[in-house]
Structures are given as structure tokens and as C-alpha cells.
Design a protein around this motif. Sequence first.
Motif, mmCIF file in Angstrom:
data_model
loop_
_atom_site.group_PDB
_atom_site.id
_atom_site.type_symbol
_atom_site.label_atom_id
_atom_site.label_comp_id
_atom_site.label_asym_id
_atom_site.label_seq_id
_atom_site.Cartn_x
_atom_site.Cartn_y
_atom_site.Cartn_z
ATOM 1 N N ALA A 71 39.938 40.542 56.292
ATOM 2 C CA ALA A 71 40.681 40.436 55.038
ATOM 3 C C ALA A 71 40.222 39.211 54.252
ATOM 4 C CB ALA A 71 42.177 40.367 55.312
ATOM 5 N N ARG A 72 40.035 38.090 54.937
ATOM 6 C CA ARG A 72 39.534 36.879 54.270
ATOM 7 C C ARG A 72 38.139 37.109 53.703
ATOM 8 N NH1 ARG A 72 40.998 33.877 59.107
ATOM 9 N NH2 ARG A 72 43.199 33.411 58.915
ATOM 10 N N ASP A 73 37.295 37.772 54.487
ATOM 11 C CA ASP A 73 35.936 38.045 54.039
ATOM 12 C C ASP A 73 35.944 38.949 52.809
ATOM 13 O OD1 ASP A 73 33.075 37.837 54.396
ATOM 14 O OD2 ASP A 73 33.140 39.950 54.988
ATOM 15 N N LEU A 74 36.804 39.975 52.801
ATOM 16 C CA LEU A 74 36.911 40.845 51.626
ATOM 17 C C LEU A 74 37.403 40.066 50.421
ATOM 18 C CD1 LEU A 74 38.375 44.174 53.023
ATOM 19 C CD2 LEU A 74 36.198 43.859 51.862
ATOM 20 N N PHE A 75 38.382 39.188 50.617
ATOM 21 C CA PHE A 75 38.910 38.400 49.507
ATOM 22 C C PHE A 75 37.809 37.539 48.889
ATOM 23 C CE2 PHE A 75 40.807 34.430 47.918
ATOM 24 C CZ PHE A 75 41.598 34.954 46.918
ATOM 25 N N MET A 76 36.968 36.952 49.731
ATOM 26 C CA MET A 76 35.928 36.057 49.232
ATOM 27 C C MET A 76 34.724 36.799 48.648
ATOM 28 S SD MET A 76 35.908 32.972 52.015
ATOM 29 C CE MET A 76 35.902 33.978 53.473
ATOM 30 N N GLY A 77 34.464 38.035 49.097
ATOM 31 C CA GLY A 77 33.237 38.682 48.680
ATOM 32 C C GLY A 77 33.384 40.000 47.949
ATOM 33 N N ASN A 78 34.607 40.479 47.756
ATOM 34 C CA ASN A 78 34.794 41.768 47.114
ATOM 35 C C ASN A 78 35.735 41.613 45.935
ATOM 36 O OD1 ASN A 78 35.897 44.384 46.472
ATOM 37 N ND2 ASN A 78 35.011 45.117 48.386
ATOM 38 N N PRO A 79 35.248 41.794 44.714
ATOM 39 C CA PRO A 79 36.093 41.588 43.529
ATOM 40 C C PRO A 79 37.309 42.506 43.475
ATOM 41 C CG PRO A 79 33.787 41.827 42.901
ATOM 42 C CD PRO A 79 33.874 42.122 44.353
ATOM 43 N N LEU A 80 37.193 43.704 44.008
ATOM 44 C CA LEU A 80 38.330 44.635 43.994
ATOM 45 C C LEU A 80 39.467 44.121 44.880
ATOM 46 C CD1 LEU A 80 39.051 47.323 42.713
ATOM 47 C CD2 LEU A 80 38.200 48.459 44.758
ATOM 48 N N ALA A 81 39.126 43.660 46.080
ATOM 49 C CA ALA A 81 40.144 43.103 46.974
ATOM 50 C C ALA A 81 40.722 41.822 46.391
ATOM 51 C CB ALA A 81 39.544 42.838 48.355
ATOM 52 N N THR A 82 39.877 40.985 45.817
ATOM 53 C CA THR A 82 40.345 39.741 45.202
ATOM 54 C C THR A 82 41.313 40.032 44.069
ATOM 55 O OG1 THR A 82 38.234 38.714 45.735
ATOM 56 C CG2 THR A 82 39.580 37.611 44.100
ATOM 57 N N GLY A 83 40.975 41.010 43.230
ATOM 58 C CA GLY A 83 41.849 41.380 42.119
ATOM 59 C C GLY A 83 43.194 41.897 42.578
ATOM 60 N N ALA A 84 43.204 42.694 43.657
ATOM 61 C CA ALA A 84 44.470 43.221 44.169
ATOM 62 C C ALA A 84 45.378 42.098 44.651
ATOM 63 C CB ALA A 84 44.197 44.211 45.305
ATOM 64 N N ILE A 85 44.817 41.172 45.387
ATOM 65 C CA ILE A 85 45.632 40.068 45.910
ATOM 66 C C ILE A 85 46.088 39.156 44.777
ATOM 67 C CG2 ILE A 85 45.582 38.008 47.358
ATOM 68 C CD1 ILE A 85 43.743 39.606 49.244
ATOM 69 N N LYS A 86 45.211 38.854 43.824
ATOM 70 C CA LYS A 86 45.599 37.988 42.709
ATOM 71 C C LYS A 86 46.645 38.645 41.821
ATOM 72 C CE LYS A 86 41.519 35.067 42.428
ATOM 73 N NZ LYS A 86 40.371 34.642 41.620
ATOM 74 N N THR A 87 46.593 39.960 41.678
ATOM 75 C CA THR A 87 47.600 40.665 40.883
ATOM 76 C C THR A 87 48.973 40.520 41.520
ATOM 77 O OG1 THR A 87 45.997 42.256 40.073
ATOM 78 C CG2 THR A 87 48.308 42.909 39.979
#
Length: 105
Positions: A71-87
Motif C-alpha cells: 500500500a505504501r509503495d502504491l501510494f508513492m508510485g501510483n498516481p491513481l492510488a495517491t489520488g484516492a487516498i488524498k481525496t
Amino acid sequence: MNIIDKVIAPFSPQRALNRAVARKKLEAINNLGYDRHGASTHKKSMRGWFSRAGSPDDDIVKPLNVLRERARDLFMGNPLATGAIKTIRTNVVGSGLKLNANIDA
């Protein structure tokens, strides 16, 4: 690999390989459609996704460290996952919404 393949493999590895490939192709053809929780098995992007059903402890608790790392790796390297968490983080105030009932006297 069944017993026939085990007998054929030492004498004709190419024929054993052809049998294995044919078996995988038949398996893919027989699983066309939207089985397995709505995911298509004939799309190229879903062909390598093999899952198994287990208990909640087997699926979540035991591999919890690996799930957190991924999950941490996706947050740092995947814009889609980052956007979901930031939303989610952007749209929640404090600890979330709380009921504040007022009686209209």
C-alpha cells in the motif's frame, strides 16, 4: 501435470510443453465472460491474476505486513492510488462527521 505428462516429458519435452500450453489455452477459453467476482478472464490485463478465497485471517491478518508495504509503495508510485487516498484525506474534517442533535423547542 498429470501422470501422462510425467511419462511423456522425459522422452519428448517439446510434446509435453505443447500439451501444457494447449491445456492452459482450453482453460482460458472455458473461463470466458465475467466470472470470478466480475473480472473478465480473457482480457490481457487480467490473465495473470490468480486469486484464492480464504478466511479473513488468512487473507488480511497473516499477510498484514506485506499488504502495508505494498500500500505504501502504491501510494508513492501510483498516481491513481495517491489520488484516492488524498481525496479521502482532503474531504474528512477532524475525525470525521459526528451527529450533533439540537432539539427545536
